[in-house]
Structures are given as C-alpha cells and as structure tokens.
Design a protein around this motif. Structure first.
Motif, PDB file in Angstrom:
ATOM      1  N   ALA A  27     -34.231  24.198 -11.516  1.00  0.00           N
ATOM      2  CA  ALA A  27     -33.832  24.872 -10.273  1.00  0.00           C
ATOM      3  C   ALA A  27     -34.893  24.657  -9.196  1.00  0.00           C
ATOM      4  O   ALA A  27     -34.570  24.411  -8.020  1.00  0.00           O
ATOM      5  CB  ALA A  27     -33.641  26.361 -10.541  1.00  0.00           C
ATOM      6  N   GLN A  28     -36.183  24.706  -9.611  1.00  0.00           N
ATOM      7  CA  GLN A  28     -37.256  24.525  -8.623  1.00  0.00           C
ATOM      8  C   GLN A  28     -37.230  23.121  -8.039  1.00  0.00           C
ATOM      9  O   GLN A  28     -37.454  22.916  -6.848  1.00  0.00           O
ATOM     10  CB  GLN A  28     -38.650  24.756  -9.240  1.00  0.00           C
ATOM     11  N   GLY A  29     -36.932  22.160  -8.933  1.00  0.00           N
ATOM     12  CA  GLY A  29     -36.892  20.758  -8.490  1.00  0.00           C
ATOM     13  C   GLY A  29     -35.803  20.566  -7.439  1.00  0.00           C
ATOM     14  O   GLY A  29     -36.008  19.904  -6.403  1.00  0.00           O
ATOM     15  N   VAL A  30     -34.632  21.178  -7.700  1.00  0.00           N
ATOM     16  CA  VAL A  30     -33.514  21.055  -6.754  1.00  0.00           C
ATOM     17  C   VAL A  30     -33.895  21.721  -5.437  1.00  0.00           C
ATOM     18  O   VAL A  30     -33.702  21.159  -4.345  1.00  0.00           O
ATOM     19  CB  VAL A  30     -32.232  21.702  -7.341  1.00  0.00           C
ATOM     20  N   GLN A  31     -34.504  22.925  -5.550  1.00  0.00           N
ATOM     21  CA  GLN A  31     -34.880  23.651  -4.334  1.00  0.00           C
ATOM     22  C   GLN A  31     -35.896  22.832  -3.523  1.00  0.00           C
ATOM     23  O   GLN A  31     -35.835  22.797  -2.293  1.00  0.00           O
ATOM     24  CB  GLN A  31     -35.445  25.034  -4.702  1.00  0.00           C
ATOM     25  N   ALA A  32     -36.806  22.149  -4.235  1.00  0.00           N
ATOM     26  CA  ALA A  32     -37.815  21.335  -3.533  1.00  0.00           C
ATOM     27  C   ALA A  32     -37.129  20.216  -2.752  1.00  0.00           C
ATOM     28  O   ALA A  32     -37.486  19.909  -1.605  1.00  0.00           O
ATOM     29  CB  ALA A  32     -38.811  20.764  -4.531  1.00  0.00           C
ATOM     30  N   GLN A  33     -36.087  19.624  -3.366  1.00  0.00           N
ATOM     31  CA  GLN A  33     -35.335  18.555  -2.668  1.00  0.00           C
ATOM     32  C   GLN A  33     -34.667  19.111  -1.406  1.00  0.00           C
ATOM     33  O   GLN A  33     -34.692  18.493  -0.346  1.00  0.00           O
ATOM     34  CB  GLN A  33     -34.210  18.048  -3.573  1.00  0.00           C
ATOM     35  N   ILE A  34     -34.072  20.318  -1.596  1.00  0.00           N
ATOM     36  CA  ILE A  34     -33.374  20.942  -0.453  1.00  0.00           C
ATOM     37  C   ILE A  34     -34.378  21.232   0.668  1.00  0.00           C
ATOM     38  O   ILE A  34     -34.128  20.936   1.838  1.00  0.00           O
ATOM     39  CB  ILE A  34     -32.671  22.246  -0.899  1.00  0.00           C
ATOM     40  N   ASP A  35     -35.531  21.784   0.280  1.00  0.00           N
ATOM     41  CA  ASP A  35     -36.544  22.129   1.290  1.00  0.00           C
ATOM     42  C   ASP A  35     -37.013  20.878   2.037  1.00  0.00           C
ATOM     43  O   ASP A  35     -37.228  20.907   3.251  1.00  0.00           O
ATOM     44  CB  ASP A  35     -37.745  22.831   0.634  1.00  0.00           C
ATOM     45  N   ARG A  36     -37.148  19.803   1.280  1.00  0.00           N
ATOM     46  CA  ARG A  36     -37.580  18.545   1.913  1.00  0.00           C
ATOM     47  C   ARG A  36     -36.537  18.087   2.936  1.00  0.00           C
ATOM     48  O   ARG A  36     -36.859  17.730   4.070  1.00  0.00           O
ATOM     49  CB  ARG A  36     -37.779  17.483   0.827  1.00  0.00           C
ATOM     50  N   GLN A  37     -35.272  18.110   2.496  1.00  0.00           N
ATOM     51  CA  GLN A  37     -34.197  17.676   3.403  1.00  0.00           C
ATOM     52  C   GLN A  37     -34.142  18.548   4.660  1.00  0.00           C
ATOM     53  O   GLN A  37     -33.913  18.072   5.762  1.00  0.00           O
ATOM     54  CB  GLN A  37     -32.823  17.747   2.705  1.00  0.00           C
ATOM     55  N   ARG A  38     -34.359  19.849   4.465  1.00  0.00           N
ATOM     56  CA  ARG A  38     -34.342  20.760   5.635  1.00  0.00           C
ATOM     57  C   ARG A  38     -35.449  20.388   6.613  1.00  0.00           C
ATOM     58  O   ARG A  38     -35.229  20.295   7.821  1.00  0.00           O
ATOM     59  CB  ARG A  38     -34.553  22.218   5.190  1.00  0.00           C
ATOM     60  N   ALA A  39     -36.636  20.163   6.042  1.00  0.00           N
ATOM     61  CA  ALA A  39     -37.784  19.872   6.912  1.00  0.00           C
ATOM     62  C   ALA A  39     -37.566  18.563   7.673  1.00  0.00           C
ATOM     63  O   ALA A  39     -37.791  18.482   8.893  1.00  0.00           O
ATOM     64  CB  ALA A  39     -39.058  19.810   6.084  1.00  0.00           C
ATOM     65  N   ASP A  78     -28.013  19.401 -10.873  1.00  0.00           N
ATOM     66  CA  ASP A  78     -27.628  18.633 -12.058  1.00  0.00           C
ATOM     67  C   ASP A  78     -28.408  19.128 -13.255  1.00  0.00           C
ATOM     68  O   ASP A  78     -29.485  19.719 -13.127  1.00  0.00           O
ATOM     69  CB  ASP A  78     -27.786  17.128 -11.824  1.00  0.00           C
ATOM     70  N   ALA A  79     -27.818  18.895 -14.402  1.00  0.00           N
ATOM     71  CA  ALA A  79     -28.335  19.477 -15.635  1.00  0.00           C
ATOM     72  C   ALA A  79     -29.743  18.970 -15.964  1.00  0.00           C
ATOM     73  O   ALA A  79     -30.477  19.592 -16.718  1.00  0.00           O
ATOM     74  CB  ALA A  79     -27.371  19.168 -16.777  1.00  0.00           C
ATOM     75  N   LEU A  80     -30.106  17.804 -15.424  1.00  0.00           N
ATOM     76  CA  LEU A  80     -31.396  17.223 -15.789  1.00  0.00           C
ATOM     77  C   LEU A  80     -32.545  17.706 -14.890  1.00  0.00           C
ATOM     78  O   LEU A  80     -33.703  17.419 -15.160  1.00  0.00           O
ATOM     79  CB  LEU A  80     -31.310  15.694 -15.738  1.00  0.00           C
ATOM     80  N   SER A  81     -32.202  18.393 -13.777  1.00  0.00           N
ATOM     81  CA  SER A  81     -33.277  18.873 -12.891  1.00  0.00           C
ATOM     82  C   SER A  81     -33.440  20.379 -13.029  1.00  0.00           C
ATOM     83  O   SER A  81     -32.476  21.084 -13.328  1.00  0.00           O
ATOM     84  CB  SER A  81     -32.949  18.577 -11.429  1.00  0.00           C
TER      85      SER A  81
END
Ligand SMILES: Nc1nc2c(ncn2[C@@H]2O[C@H](COP(=O)(O)OP(=O)(O)OP(=O)(O)O)[C@@H](O)[C@H]2O)c(=O)[nH]1
Ligand SMILES: [Mg+2]
Length: 658
Positions: free
Chosen positions: A283-295, A278-281
C-alpha cells in the motif's frame, strides 16, 4: 462531509441569510427608511441568496473519467451509472445538468446542424422548439440512464459537412475524427444537451457541466469563451497512470490556464488510481507512486499540490452503491468531495458576503443619517415649544407665520436643487453613453467585419488587439467621468448641507477596474482562436459567425454590469436628496400642526412636549434595532434571527405622511 452534505448545509445557510435580509427590508420599510434604489438592491441580494447558481465544469481529454466522476460524486444514490461512461469517446456533446422548476424533468437536445446557423448558444436556449425534448422519469433510474445515453449519439456526414460543422481541420489532422471506409465522418448528433431534474443538489442551484473530450472543446467557442471561464469551479481530470500527457497539457493551456487567470477555482484530479493497485505492491509503494504523480502534475500544470488530488471515480461509485466503506476510503473520493465542496462554498459565501457588506454598510449609514436628521428636527421643535411656555396667542400666531415663511423659502430653493440635478443628469448621460450597447456595437464593428470577411483573415490579431484596447479605453473614460461626477456632487452636497442643514453624503463611486480585468480575461480566452493553427477554421464563415456571437454576448454582459453599477450609484445619490427634502417638508407640516393645535387649545403645550420626548426615545430605539439587524447580516457568527428579532413597529415619525 460529502459534497452533498456540504452543499445541503450551504443551501440552509443561504435561506437563513435571505430571510434575514427580508426582515431588514420589511423593518426599514415600516420605519420609512427605505428608498427605491436601496430596496432594489436588497431584493436583488435576497434573490441572489435564494437562487444563486453554482456551476462546476468537468473538463478533460476523452475517457479520463469525467462522466464517471460525476456519477460517483452526485448520482450514486440512484444505485447505478446515470451519465453514460464507457471506454473510448462517450459523451459527445456538452451536457448541462440543472433544475428549472418551471418545466417537467426532461432531456433537451440541440441538433448539431444548428452550428451552420449564426445564433449563439444563449440564443438557442431561448428557442425551446428547436430542441428535441425527451421526458425523464426520475423515479426510474434505468429509464433515466437509458435516455441519457442520447448524449453519446453520433451520426455520419460527408467530409464537406464535417468541415462546415467545425469537426474537420486540415491543419490539425491528428485531432480529426475517424473516417469510415466510404469516406464519411462520424460527428456528434447533438450540439448541446440540457438535463432538467429535481435532484436535491440541482434544486439548490448546483449546475454541473460535463464536456466531451478532445477537439470538441475548441469547436464550440461558447464553451471556451463563456461556459468554462464562468464556471465557479473547474475539475480537470488526468489518468493517474499516465499523468500529464501532451494532449492533456494542450487542453490545459488552451482552455484552462492563462497567465493572470485565477487558478484557485481549478482542481486537478488524477483519476483511476485503482489501476495502480496490484497484489505485488505494498500500500505504501502505491501511495508513493500516487504522491509522485501528484507532485509532477502539480509542477507541470503550475498549481499548488493541494489542488491536485488522486481518486478512483469508478471504485468510489461502486463503493457508494455497495456501501463498502473500506473501498470508499481507498478510492479517496470523499477527500476530493470535501475539497471541492469547501472551496466552492467558501468562494460563493465570500462573494455574497462582499456584495452584502457593500449594500448594508451604505444602507446603514444612510439610515443612521436619516434617523439623526429626524432627531435633530425634533430637538429643534422642542426648543421652539419650550420657548412658547408662558407666551400669549399673539406670539403663537407670529411663530406660525415664521414657520410658513420658512416653508415657502424652502419650496423656492427647490429650483436650486433642481439645477444641481440637471447638471448631474447631463454628465450622467455622457457616462451612460460610454457604457451603452450602441457604443459597444460601434467598437466591435471593425472586428466583426474582419471576422466575417470571407476567406483567410489577415491582420486579424491586430484588429482584435485594437478593439480590446478601445474597449478598455471606454471603460477607463467612464471611470474618469465617474470621478468627475463624484467630485461635483460632493461639492454640491456640501453646499446644500451647509445651507439647509441636510446631511447628504455621497457613497463611494463604483470602481470599474474589475470590469477592465474581465475584458482582459475575455481577450485572453479568445486569443487562441486567432492562432495560426486555426486559420482554416477561421476561414469558415460559420465558425467566425459563432465566434463573433460568443464574443458579443460576453462583452455585452461586462458592459451591462458596469452600466448597472454606475446607474445604481447615481440613483442612490438622487434618492438621498429626495428623502431629505421629503423629511424636511414633513417636518414643516408637523411643526405647523403642533402650533395650530396649541393655538386652538386642542392640546396643551406640555402634552406636545411630552409627545416629542417619547418620539425621541423611540428614535433611539430604532437606531439600536437597525444596528442589531445589520450586524446579523455582516457577522456570520451572530445569533439566529429569531432570538433577537425586533418588533416591526408602526412608523416612528413622519406622521404627516402617514
Ligand atoms: N479503472 C478505472 N476506470 C475508470 C475510472 N473512472 C472511469 N473509468 C472508466 O474509464 C472509461 C471512461 O470513463 P468516462 O467517464 O466515460 O470518461 P469521460 O472522460 O467522460 O470520456 P468522454 O465522455 O469520452 O469525454 C469508462 O469505462 C469508465 O468506467 C476509475 O477510476 N478507474
Ligand atoms: Mg463522458
């Protein structure tokens, strides 16, 4: 490399491998080194290398994006969605995509009503007239996609019918399909769909299985009992925003994960990562969310992080169609393709190499023994002929008589070999009986009767456990008997070797442990059907019938496989004995012929000695060629066949037989 490229490369490797096997087979045949069981094994390996089927199953709760991911990975070249993918429940029946060159491109659909009959899916497959057949025009993506919409078709039936078909379960109301205002229930129109098309990957043996979400998996025992466990890779899909939900977890636990089950063929995909962009986050923030979900998902599902990947199937599909590299990269689809392709190909190569190593090592040592025997026989002949130098015709006649006598003695000893064979056959008969289908049927009789008994089934779990215990015991007894046969044959072979100068050596007996493991897996994959939650489902005769059939066909495969291995091992022991007896008989004929020619002064003694010396050099050459041909198959780094292809000579020895 994309999945398509990797699979293409694998196809080329397999073809090369099969042609190397063919070359070895032809060469051995030309040299008289091939016996029937080994030839059978080599042909089987060739067929396996050429037409190895590789199944990838996509399993998940509905609407996670299974069909979209299939479109993105395999079908983007069509420039549009081929498998129907839309919001809500879409794919209503398990859909298998593959290629059979024997039939036209088509979609075949098995009506859902077949569930009211007891036949298992494998049996329906053999009955093409029971399927609705729709031709596919693979050159027209629109027609293709339109036709495939049929896998999403539903029909409305009475509540009673929905029960009978296995779609309505009073004990798990949350999983039941929606009911219309007039009380009807929406159920899938088709039970199974088979798509046959000459897509390049499918032509190379890939089989893709798209499954419907929700309780549809559980309602078709064959999916859980046969298709999913036998898939070479299973892709389990979650939504990136929600992660592992309760219903995802129950599908995972019931159908994909059980303790002791190999999980390295499982890949978990967190799909729809684009919903996190989303435009308000940043790229690193989004990737951090993805990494968290993966873990979190990896830990909840008990898998290593490397087997949990995040993608956007939809954006990956769009990016491939519009050739948008930046979007393709952001979708992370290629990373998933790389991991899926590599894992699958490594696993298939490992299996093929292992099977090859067993056959080749065995064949090579047998062939070397046979060549050595020939060399030794020739060396003896040479000594014999050297001894004749300067001797008169009376000595030659005497020598001829001696060889004739040896020949007669050997023929008489054939009865002793026959006795070894009959004792062996008797033991083998018991072994075959233990692994035969009638034995399996007897062992399954009680469980089958218990499952088929009308109404609520009591003590089913106990009967089930006992049946599997008996089946395991049958395999274990077969193993004990195999060891006994091995010991006896070993002793008999040693005696024959000492007496006749043979070099018989028994191959290692097949280990049946892997089949016992298969039994355990089958037992576990069925077990959840017997849980309390399924009491009502089990009370339905049709469901139990389907369960019995699915169970039967899986177990039959295990027993047939075990029996096949044991029989092959025995056949190769007999073939070895036959081959050495045959070589010995030929040796007598050659010796007599040589003596006769010398006696009648047709050829000189020196000529024959020179001939034998040439033969010896040829036999040495054959050993080198054998080593080169087998090394090519065992060592993946070996040079391509063309650069070291040995000529296929005429047989080096056994002139008598020729
Ligand atoms: N935003 C977004 N939507 C996606 C993605 N992948 C799939 N979808 C959408 O999610 C919906 C469901 O996708 P399907 O592929 O039909 O899901 P499925 O798992 O096959 O569902 P069933 O066939 O019902 O079991 C469709 O509208 C897809 O377009 C994605 O990566 N991002
Ligand atoms: Mg779908």
């Amino acid at each position: 490399m994309s999945f398509n490229q990797q699979f293409d490369q694998y196809g080329a490797w397999r073809r090369e491998f099969a042609s190397r096997l063919k070359l070895l087979t032809e060469w051995m045949k030309a040299q008289g080194l091939l016996n029937a069981p080994v030839e059978g094994q080599l042909l089987q390996l060739q067929a396996q290398a050429r037409s190895d089927k590789v199944m990838v199953a996509f399993v998940a709760e509905f609407s996670r994006g299974k069909s979209e991911l299939i479109n993105a990975i395999f079908f983007a070249e069509y420039g549009r969605r081929i498998m129907p993918a839309s919001a809500g429940r879409t794919t209503m029946c398990p859909t298998e995509l593959g290629y059979d060159p024997g039939i036209q491109p088509c979609l075949r659909l098995l009506p859902i009503e077949t569930r009211l009959q007891p036949q298992a899916l494998v049996e329906w497959r053999l009955n093409p007239e029971k399927w609705l057949h729709v031709d596919l025009d693979v050159s027209d993506p629109l027609q293709l996609a339109d036709t495939l919409q049929k896998v999403a078709e539903v029909r409305q039936v009475s509540l009673e019918m929905a029960h009978a078909l296995g779609f309505f379960n009073d004990s798990q109301p949350e999983n039941n399909p929606h009911r219309t205002s007039d009380g009807l229930v929406e159920v899938p129109k088709w039970r199974y769909a088979l798509i046959n098309m000459a897509h390049p990957l499918l032509k190379q043996g890939l089989v893709i299985l798209d499954t419907p979400g929700l309780n549809a998996i559980g309602a078709e025992p064959e999916l859980t009992v046969s298709l999913i466990p036998q898939a070479h890779a299973v892709v389990f899909i979650l939504a990136a925003d929600t992660g592992v939900t309760q219903s995802d977890l129950s599908i995972w636990k019931e159908h994909l994960f059980s303790s002791g089950h190999e999980t390295n063929t499982r890949l978990v995909v967190l799909n729809k990562i684009d919903t996190l962009w989303d435009a308000l986050s940043t790229a690193q923030g989004v990737q951090a969310q993805i990494d968290r979900q993966r873990a979190v998902s990896a830990s909840l599902l008990g898998l290593p992080l490397s087997q949990v990947l995040a993608v956007s199937a939809q954006k990956g599909l769009v990016a491939k169609i519009t050739r948008n590299d930046a979007l393709l990269q952001a979708s992370q689809l290629l990373v998933l393709e790389q991991v899926l392709g590599q894992g699958l190909i490594d696993q298939r190569q490992k299996i093929l190499r292992h099977a090859t190593a067993v056959v080749i090592n065995n064949l090579e040592s047998e062939a070397r023994r046979s060549l050595n025997m020939r060399r030794r026989d020739q060396a003896e002949q040479l000594v014999e002929l050297h001894g004749l130098r300067g001797k008169n015709s009376a000595v030659i006649k005497h020598m001829r008589r001696r060889i004739l006598q040896e020949q007669v003695d050997f023929a008489v000893s054939g009865t002793r070999m026959h006795a070894v064979r009959s004792a062996h056959d008797a033991l083998l008969k018991n072994l075959v009986h233990l692994l035969s289908l009638p034995t399996l049927r007897v062992e399954l009789a009680e469980l089958t009767a218990a499952l088929k008994r009308p109404g609520i089934k009591l003590r089913l779990k106990k009967t089930y456990g006992q049946t599997f215990l008996h089946l395991r015991e049958a395999l274990q007894s077969a193993q004990t008997l195999t060891t006994e046969i091995q010991a006896r044959l070993d002793t008999a072979f040693r005696k024959i070797n000492a007496e006749f100068g043979f070099s018989l050596q028994l191959a290692q007996a097949p280990g049946l442990a892997s089949h016992v493991q298969d039994l355990e897996l089958i037992e576990r994959s069925h077990l959840h059907y017997l849980s309390l939650g399924n009491v009502v489902l089990l009370a339905q005769g049709e469901f139990s019938d389907r369960l019995v059939r699915a169970l039967n066909s899986r177990l039959r495969m295990v027993f047939e496989l075990a029996l096949g291995e044991v029989e092959l091992w025995n056949k190769s022991a007999s073939a070895q004995l036959d081959a050495q007896m045959h070589d010995r008989r030929c040796d007598f004929i050659q010796r007599l012929e040589a003596i006769e020619r010398i006696g009648q002064a047709i050829s000189t003694l020196e000529e024959r000695i020179a001939e034998l010396n040439v033969q010896e050099i040829r036999l040495q050459g054959l050993e080198v060629q054998l080593g080169a041909l087998t090394a090519q198959l065992l060592d993946p780094q070996a040079l391509p066949v063309a650069s070291q292809e040995p000529a296929i000579n005429a047989p080096a020895v056994c002139i008598a037989c020729a």
